[in-house]
Design a protein around this motif. Sequence first.
Motif, PDB file in Angstrom:
ATOM      1  N   ASP A 119       0.833  -1.202   0.000  1.00 45.58           N
ATOM      2  CA  ASP A 119       0.000   0.000   0.000  1.00 45.58           C
ATOM      3  C   ASP A 119       0.871   1.256   0.000  1.00 45.58           C
ATOM      4  OD1 ASP A 119      -2.384   1.551   0.224  1.00 45.58           O
ATOM      5  OD2 ASP A 119      -2.015   1.730   2.369  1.00 45.58           O
ATOM      6  N   ARG A 120       1.926   1.244   0.808  1.00 50.47           N
ATOM      7  CA  ARG A 120       2.816   2.406   0.859  1.00 50.47           C
ATOM      8  C   ARG A 120       3.626   2.549  -0.435  1.00 50.47           C
ATOM      9  NH1 ARG A 120       3.425   0.434   6.083  1.00 50.47           N
ATOM     10  NH2 ARG A 120       5.453  -0.516   5.631  1.00 50.47           N
ATOM     11  N   MET A 121       3.892   1.430  -1.093  1.00 51.58           N
ATOM     12  CA  MET A 121       4.656   1.483  -2.339  1.00 51.58           C
ATOM     13  C   MET A 121       3.846   2.103  -3.479  1.00 51.58           C
ATOM     14  SD  MET A 121       6.595  -2.219  -2.215  1.00 51.58           S
ATOM     15  CE  MET A 121       7.537  -1.972  -3.726  1.00 51.58           C
ATOM     16  N   GLY A 122       2.542   1.985  -3.432  1.00 52.30           N
ATOM     17  CA  GLY A 122       1.704   2.585  -4.458  1.00 52.30           C
ATOM     18  C   GLY A 122       1.957   1.999  -5.837  1.00 52.30           C
ATOM     19  N   PRO A 123       2.080   2.836  -6.873  1.00 50.11           N
ATOM     20  CA  PRO A 123       2.264   2.335  -8.243  1.00 50.11           C
ATOM     21  C   PRO A 123       3.493   1.437  -8.413  1.00 50.11           C
ATOM     22  CG  PRO A 123       1.674   4.653  -8.277  1.00 50.11           C
ATOM     23  CD  PRO A 123       1.912   4.304  -6.830  1.00 50.11           C
ATOM     24  N   ALA A 124       4.491   1.602  -7.560  1.00 49.66           N
ATOM     25  CA  ALA A 124       5.683   0.758  -7.665  1.00 49.66           C
ATOM     26  C   ALA A 124       5.364  -0.711  -7.386  1.00 49.66           C
ATOM     27  CB  ALA A 124       6.763   1.245  -6.696  1.00 49.66           C
ATOM     28  N   ALA A 125       4.227  -0.991  -6.744  1.00 49.41           N
ATOM     29  CA  ALA A 125       3.819  -2.358  -6.421  1.00 49.41           C
ATOM     30  C   ALA A 125       2.894  -2.953  -7.468  1.00 49.41           C
ATOM     31  CB  ALA A 125       3.152  -2.396  -5.048  1.00 49.41           C
ATOM     32  N   ARG A 126       2.804  -2.319  -8.643  1.00 45.90           N
ATOM     33  CA  ARG A 126       1.883  -2.781  -9.681  1.00 45.90           C
ATOM     34  C   ARG A 126       2.086  -4.257 -10.046  1.00 45.90           C
ATOM     35  NH1 ARG A 126      -1.539  -0.184 -12.886  1.00 45.90           N
ATOM     36  NH2 ARG A 126      -0.761   1.809 -12.116  1.00 45.90           N
ATOM     37  N   PRO A 127       3.323  -4.788 -10.100  1.00 46.83           N
ATOM     38  CA  PRO A 127       3.486  -6.216 -10.406  1.00 46.83           C
ATOM     39  C   PRO A 127       2.796  -7.154  -9.423  1.00 46.83           C
ATOM     40  CG  PRO A 127       5.564  -5.066 -10.706  1.00 46.83           C
ATOM     41  CD  PRO A 127       4.626  -4.099 -10.061  1.00 46.83           C
ATOM     42  N   ALA A 128       2.405  -6.645  -8.254  1.00 44.10           N
ATOM     43  CA  ALA A 128       1.722  -7.483  -7.257  1.00 44.10           C
ATOM     44  C   ALA A 128       0.227  -7.575  -7.496  1.00 44.10           C
ATOM     45  CB  ALA A 128       1.973  -6.936  -5.853  1.00 44.10           C
ATOM     46  N   LEU A 129      -0.291  -6.847  -8.491  1.00 47.39           N
ATOM     47  CA  LEU A 129      -1.738  -6.821  -8.721  1.00 47.39           C
ATOM     48  C   LEU A 129      -2.343  -8.208  -8.947  1.00 47.39           C
ATOM     49  CD1 LEU A 129      -2.265  -3.599 -10.870  1.00 47.39           C
ATOM     50  CD2 LEU A 129      -3.137  -4.067  -8.586  1.00 47.39           C
ATOM     51  N   PRO A 130      -1.738  -9.090  -9.760  1.00 45.99           N
ATOM     52  CA  PRO A 130      -2.357 -10.414  -9.949  1.00 45.99           C
ATOM     53  C   PRO A 130      -2.549 -11.166  -8.639  1.00 45.99           C
ATOM     54  CG  PRO A 130      -0.691 -10.033 -11.619  1.00 45.99           C
ATOM     55  CD  PRO A 130      -0.566  -8.905 -10.637  1.00 45.99           C
ATOM     56  N   GLN A 131      -1.559 -11.114  -7.756  1.00 47.27           N
ATOM     57  CA  GLN A 131      -1.689 -11.830  -6.484  1.00 47.27           C
ATOM     58  C   GLN A 131      -2.730 -11.160  -5.590  1.00 47.27           C
ATOM     59  OE1 GLN A 131       1.929 -13.233  -4.860  1.00 47.27           O
ATOM     60  NE2 GLN A 131       1.100 -13.666  -2.836  1.00 47.27           N
ATOM     61  N   LEU A 132      -2.787  -9.841  -5.609  1.00 47.15           N
ATOM     62  CA  LEU A 132      -3.791  -9.139  -4.806  1.00 47.15           C
ATOM     63  C   LEU A 132      -5.201  -9.469  -5.290  1.00 47.15           C
ATOM     64  CD1 LEU A 132      -2.050  -5.655  -4.509  1.00 47.15           C
ATOM     65  CD2 LEU A 132      -2.551  -7.209  -2.619  1.00 47.15           C
ATOM     66  N   ARG A 133      -5.386  -9.481  -6.623  1.00 48.49           N
ATOM     67  CA  ARG A 133      -6.706  -9.797  -7.171  1.00 48.49           C
ATOM     68  C   ARG A 133      -7.086 -11.239  -6.870  1.00 48.49           C
ATOM     69  NH1 ARG A 133      -5.073  -6.489 -12.422  1.00 48.49           N
ATOM     70  NH2 ARG A 133      -6.121  -4.509 -11.974  1.00 48.49           N
ATOM     71  N   SER A 134      -6.103 -12.139  -6.967  1.00 51.29           N
ATOM     72  CA  SER A 134      -6.362 -13.548  -6.658  1.00 51.29           C
ATOM     73  C   SER A 134      -6.782 -13.714  -5.205  1.00 51.29           C
ATOM     74  CB  SER A 134      -5.118 -14.376  -6.953  1.00 51.29           C
ATOM     75  OG  SER A 134      -5.292 -15.713  -6.546  1.00 51.29           O
ATOM     76  N   GLU A 135      -6.114 -12.976  -4.319  1.00 44.52           N
ATOM     77  CA  GLU A 135      -6.451 -13.065  -2.898  1.00 44.52           C
ATOM     78  C   GLU A 135      -7.850 -12.514  -2.643  1.00 44.52           C
ATOM     79  OE1 GLU A 135      -5.924 -14.050   1.071  1.00 44.52           O
ATOM     80  OE2 GLU A 135      -4.711 -14.565  -0.683  1.00 44.52           O
ATOM     81  N   LEU A 136      -8.197 -11.415  -3.295  1.00 48.79           N
ATOM     82  CA  LEU A 136      -9.532 -10.847  -3.143  1.00 48.79           C
ATOM     83  C   LEU A 136     -10.597 -11.816  -3.640  1.00 48.79           C
ATOM     84  CD1 LEU A 136      -8.979  -7.134  -4.239  1.00 48.79           C
ATOM     85  CD2 LEU A 136      -9.625  -7.937  -1.970  1.00 48.79           C
ATOM     86  N   HIS A 137     -10.330 -12.448  -4.789  1.00 51.80           N
ATOM     87  CA  HIS A 137     -11.285 -13.411  -5.340  1.00 51.80           C
ATOM     88  C   HIS A 137     -11.462 -14.589  -4.386  1.00 51.80           C
ATOM     89  CE1 HIS A 137     -13.563 -15.648  -8.284  1.00 51.80           C
ATOM     90  NE2 HIS A 137     -12.701 -16.647  -8.233  1.00 51.80           N
ATOM     91  N   HIS A 138     -10.352 -15.069  -3.847  1.00 49.41           N
ATOM     92  CA  HIS A 138     -10.418 -16.188  -2.899  1.00 49.41           C
ATOM     93  C   HIS A 138     -11.212 -15.791  -1.656  1.00 49.41           C
ATOM     94  CE1 HIS A 138      -9.190 -19.753  -0.703  1.00 49.41           C
ATOM     95  NE2 HIS A 138      -8.700 -18.992   0.260  1.00 49.41           N
ATOM     96  N   THR A 139     -10.996 -14.570  -1.182  1.00 40.98           N
ATOM     97  CA  THR A 139     -11.723 -14.090   0.000  1.00 40.98           C
ATOM     98  C   THR A 139     -13.217 -13.983  -0.273  1.00 40.98           C
ATOM     99  OG1 THR A 139      -9.774 -12.848   0.711  1.00 40.98           O
ATOM    100  CG2 THR A 139     -11.882 -12.220   1.684  1.00 40.98           C
ATOM    101  N   GLN A 140     -13.575 -13.487  -1.466  1.00 40.40           N
ATOM    102  CA  GLN A 140     -14.990 -13.365  -1.829  1.00 40.40           C
ATOM    103  C   GLN A 140     -15.666 -14.724  -1.910  1.00 40.40           C
ATOM    104  OE1 GLN A 140     -14.646 -11.195  -5.471  1.00 40.40           O
ATOM    105  NE2 GLN A 140     -14.535  -9.180  -4.474  1.00 40.40           N
ATOM    106  N   ILE A 141     -14.948 -15.726  -2.445  1.00 42.36           N
ATOM    107  CA  ILE A 141     -15.500 -17.086  -2.511  1.00 42.36           C
ATOM    108  C   ILE A 141     -15.747 -17.616  -1.105  1.00 42.36           C
ATOM    109  CG2 ILE A 141     -14.961 -19.473  -3.117  1.00 42.36           C
ATOM    110  CD1 ILE A 141     -13.550 -18.414  -5.605  1.00 42.36           C
ATOM    111  N   GLN A 142     -14.776 -17.409  -0.206  1.00 44.69           N
ATOM    112  CA  GLN A 142     -14.938 -17.875   1.172  1.00 44.69           C
ATOM    113  C   GLN A 142     -16.133 -17.205   1.839  1.00 44.69           C
ATOM    114  OE1 GLN A 142     -10.992 -17.131   2.862  1.00 44.69           O
ATOM    115  NE2 GLN A 142     -10.663 -19.324   2.990  1.00 44.69           N
ATOM    116  N   GLN A 143     -16.272 -15.889   1.637  1.00 43.58           N
ATOM    117  CA  GLN A 143     -17.400 -15.171   2.242  1.00 43.58           C
ATOM    118  C   GLN A 143     -18.729 -15.672   1.682  1.00 43.58           C
ATOM    119  OE1 GLN A 143     -16.374 -11.123   1.364  1.00 43.58           O
ATOM    120  NE2 GLN A 143     -15.115 -10.870   3.207  1.00 43.58           N
ATOM    121  N   HIS A 144     -18.765 -15.955   0.382  1.00 45.00           N
ATOM    122  CA  HIS A 144     -19.987 -16.467  -0.237  1.00 45.00           C
ATOM    123  C   HIS A 144     -20.358 -17.824   0.360  1.00 45.00           C
ATOM    124  CE1 HIS A 144     -23.053 -17.213  -3.235  1.00 45.00           C
ATOM    125  NE2 HIS A 144     -22.437 -18.321  -3.625  1.00 45.00           N
TER     126      HIS A 144
END
Length: 252
Positions: A176-201
């Motif tokens: 979060d503090r890295m901001g745009p410099a952390a853009r390569p982490a987006l796939p893992q962040l999105r995957s984690e969000l998707h996994h979390t949404q499935i668990q909540q569902h």
Amino acid sequence: MSARSVLSALAGLADGSAIGVIIETLATALPHELWSTACSALEAFGPSARPALQTIRCLITASDAHVRPAAVAALWAIVGDPDEVMQPLLDLLDDSVPFRINQAADVLADIGPPAQEALPHLRDLLTHSYEWVRVPCATALWEIGGDAEAPAVLDTLLQAWGQNPSTANHVVACLDRMGPAARPALPQLRSELHHTQIQQHRQRRKAARDQPHAHRTTDRKLTSQPSARGRPELATSRDTPAPSEGAELIKW
């Protein structure tokens, strides 16, 4: 234990009138654990705790594993001079005890760019065998070196996250503090969000399935009537006579 709890509470309340008694405790305490807690309490007061500097400076060379890092952190919080704490911090980075390295890295991250001298040590620690050492060192590396260190920092953070999901909060905070410099982490962040949404569902579906059963159990309890033996018996439609036409409602 009670003294440590009181010291922590005084630090949390952050009332300057407590500094005197904390310094007195620091000067008279025999157990080393109490020294480290008192140093941590003084750290919370920052520059207001300057009357304790003489004692704290004596403790930055203490042999106890907990006292030295707590004293160095307090010294930085009170004085705010990177030159005074840099060598003790570098010594802690070379230590073999993981939590001492972690605490040193946290202080270095707080110092930021003026701690350039620590960069080689932090880079070396990115290959440490313990992820709870690599993560704070990667965070400090980013806070000090910035964009130039981003590739190594990202690689370390994401590997640690994959190895130990418990590091996620610390990893994501740094991303979060890295901001745009952390853009390569987006796939893992999105995957984690998707996994979390499935668990909540799944949790919501399970709760919906369990809800009718809970309602039936509650209904049975609410509609039960005491029997002659004092045990509840389930009321049925036969037990409740139908009201006659025109009967008045009874207000209970």
